[in-house]
Design a protein around this motif. Structure first.
Motif, short mmCIF file in Angstrom:
data_model
loop_
_atom_site.label_atom_id
_atom_site.label_comp_id
_atom_site.label_asym_id
_atom_site.label_seq_id
_atom_site.Cartn_x
_atom_site.Cartn_y
_atom_site.Cartn_z
N ASP A 274 0.86 -1.19 0.00
CA ASP A 274 0.00 0.00 0.00
C ASP A 274 0.90 1.24 0.00
OD1 ASP A 274 -1.99 1.85 0.40
OD2 ASP A 274 -2.50 1.23 2.44
N HIS A 357 -2.01 2.08 9.50
CA HIS A 357 -2.77 0.87 9.83
C HIS A 357 -1.85 -0.33 9.70
CE1 HIS A 357 -2.92 0.25 5.43
NE2 HIS A 357 -3.15 1.55 5.36
N GLU A 406 1.55 7.11 6.58
CA GLU A 406 0.90 7.85 5.49
C GLU A 406 0.31 9.18 5.93
OE1 GLU A 406 -2.75 6.07 3.96
OE2 GLU A 406 -2.46 4.38 5.28
N GLU A 446 2.88 7.79 1.37
CA GLU A 446 2.75 6.56 2.17
C GLU A 446 3.82 5.53 1.83
OE1 GLU A 446 -0.85 4.36 1.31
OE2 GLU A 446 -0.77 3.33 3.24
MN MN Z 1 -2.82 2.90 3.62
#
Ligand code: MN
Ligand code: GLY
Length: 476
Positions: A274, A357, A406, A446
């Motif tokens: 991600d 996260h 991020e 991020e």
């Molecule tokens: Mn993310």
């Protein structure tokens, strides 16, 4: 799928953890169900197949309509699934038998899929605890309603102890295992990182004025489809970065605008990456864009520099918020004591999400099991503030945590208007100056970060360009 020893070891750890929550003879059974196919229209035209992540973690088998039970009192494990009939073989091709597949997960005992119903009914009839995770898909919600005879609200609620609900004890045991990534998982997350970075490189090189957003998305997603399972979440690629999860791709790139690309890959073994980068369309940041971009970049660097075992990620979030407020103060957009602004959550108007996260088998790892149970230590409570309250991973960091870093700054006219009319800024925001930023958009940067024994490292073979000069050079 990993070697069967991995799954055997994980289930043994789970059994030990569940043994800590109740005396022998009082533990009951743990029931797992994998996903079913989800038809898009007619029965054989299904949405892309994706197995349930907790199922994958403990049982590994990537086939629909599997269930399993661990008897927590005697340790017996059974997999419930049906061998193919001739129709399945004709239309979908032959598969090994359930017994052969189960042996790959280190399970010797198998039974037909519907056999699960009788096992659960018997356990409930004997007054034994039936532990299960809150289902993340509607099919499995209905499956647990059928298995238990309980309501939808019951089977999706998580609570400790006896009663008609999903098992908080099981959620906590599963979370404690899945949160700390094993070496074999780290290899997979790095592999997903490599694909994700290649997606971003293709995206960056395609991001020229006049190109359709959709065209870039297609090229990026083609990378992960050709090297991995696909995307780890629907790609965000937009010149309206102020909308945090903007999934529209109907724009045409315009010189001078900012393009937020938040995208990641899922490896063939279903581990996620991600990454987010924000690019100046046309290849050059304007001075105004560069000033705000540099603040976000500094917040990302500060957060990474602080990431190590023993620090709460909540405190890393607050340190990033401080960098953002200091930068915004230098830009004349906020004014007053930085300490007071941090305490009052003023950064939340500019960054209404958390710093990060967990990442693993899910891009937002295990959040289907309950955000607070996954991301908060027992002695941490979630803040009511916008921004800090949206933080999904607040825990004290340990080696093996894989997290996203991020930070972002967004100028969201509706949110600014609300804060202004309600006086929520407590006098810290310079709304006059802020009016010049209503059409600015948003910036997010991020990286994926592994907490190591003595610090942290980022995922993937090489970091995507992030400093503004490097981004501009990479776009030439
Ligand atoms: Mn993310
Ligand atoms: N990359 C999407 C998210 O973290 O929510």
């Amino acid at each position: 799928m990993f070697d069967k020893d991995v799954y055997i070891r994980r289930r043994r750890s789970l059994l030990e953890k569940m043994g800590e929550t109740a005396a022998e003879g009082k533990r009951g059974i743990a029931v797992f169900v994998g996903n079913a196919e989800a038809p898009a229209q007619y029965r054989d035209n299904c949405y892309k197949w994706r197995q349930d992540s907790s199922w994958l973690y403990f049982w590994g088998l990537d086939e629909p309509l599997y269930g399993a039970v661990i008897d927590l009192d005697c340790g017996e494990e059974t997999i419930f699934a049906d061998d193919q009939d001739i129709d399945d073989i004709v239309w979908s091709g032959p598969l090994p038998s359930v017994r052969e597949l189960a042996s790959k997960a280190g399970v010797l005992k198998t039974a037909p899929y519907k056999g699960l119903d009788a096992v659960v009914a018997k356990a409930l009839g004997q007054g034994r605890r039936v532990h299960f995770l809150p289902p993340s898909r509607y099919f499995n919600t209905m499956r647990f309603m059928d298995l238990t005879g309980w309501s939808r609200e019951d089977v999706t609620a998580v609570a400790p102890g006896e009663g008609r609900h999903a098992s908080r004890e099981l959620v906590e045991a599963v979370v404690s295992l899945r949160l700390i990534k094993e070496e074999c998982e780290i290899v997979e997350i790095d592999a997903a990182g490599a694909i994700g970075q290649e997606m971003h490189t293709v995206g960056r090189l395609s991001a020229r004025p006049g190109v359709k957003e959709q065209e870039i998305v297609g090229k990026m997603e083609g990378v992960t489809l050709s090297k991995g399972w696909g995307v780890s979440f629907p790609t965000i690629l937009t010149q309206h970065g102020e909308t945090l999860h903007n999934h529209g791709h109907d724009g045409i790139l315009e010189k001078g605008r900012l393009l937020v690309i938040d995208a990641g890959a899922e490896s063939n073994s279903h581990y996620a990456s991600d990454f987010t980068r924000t690019l100046p369309v046309g290849g050059k940041f304007s001075p105004k864009q560069r000033e705000i971009y540099q603040i976000v970049c500094d917040a990302n660097e500060k957060a990474f520099a602080l990431t190590r075992p023993g620090i709460a990620y909540r405190d890393v979030h607050l340190a990033a918020a401080r960098v953002i407020l200091e930068g915004l103060a230098a830009a004349g957009l906020v004014r007053g004591s930085i300490d007071d602004m941090v305490a009052e959550g003023i950064a939340g108007m500019f960054m209404p999400h958390g710093l990060g996260h967990n990442i693993g088998l899910d891009v937002h790892d295990m959040e289907d099991l309950g955000e607070n149970l996954v991301g908060y230590d027992p002695d941490q409570t979630r803040s009511p503030q916008l921004g800090l309250g949206n933080l999904r991973m607040a825990r004290v960091l340990k080696p093996g945590h894989f997290i996203s870093n991020e930070p972002g700054i967004y100028f969201i006219p509706a949110l600014i208007g609300q804060w202004k009319s309600e006086g929520r800024d407590k006098g810290f925001v310079n709304f006059g100056k802020l009016a010049e930023y209503y059409d600015f958009g948003g910036i997010r940067l991020e990286d994926d970060v592994l907490v190591t024994e003595d610090g942290a490292r980022r995922t993937g073979p090489s970091r995507l360009p992030i400093q503004p000069d490097d981004v501009e050079a990479a776009m030439q």
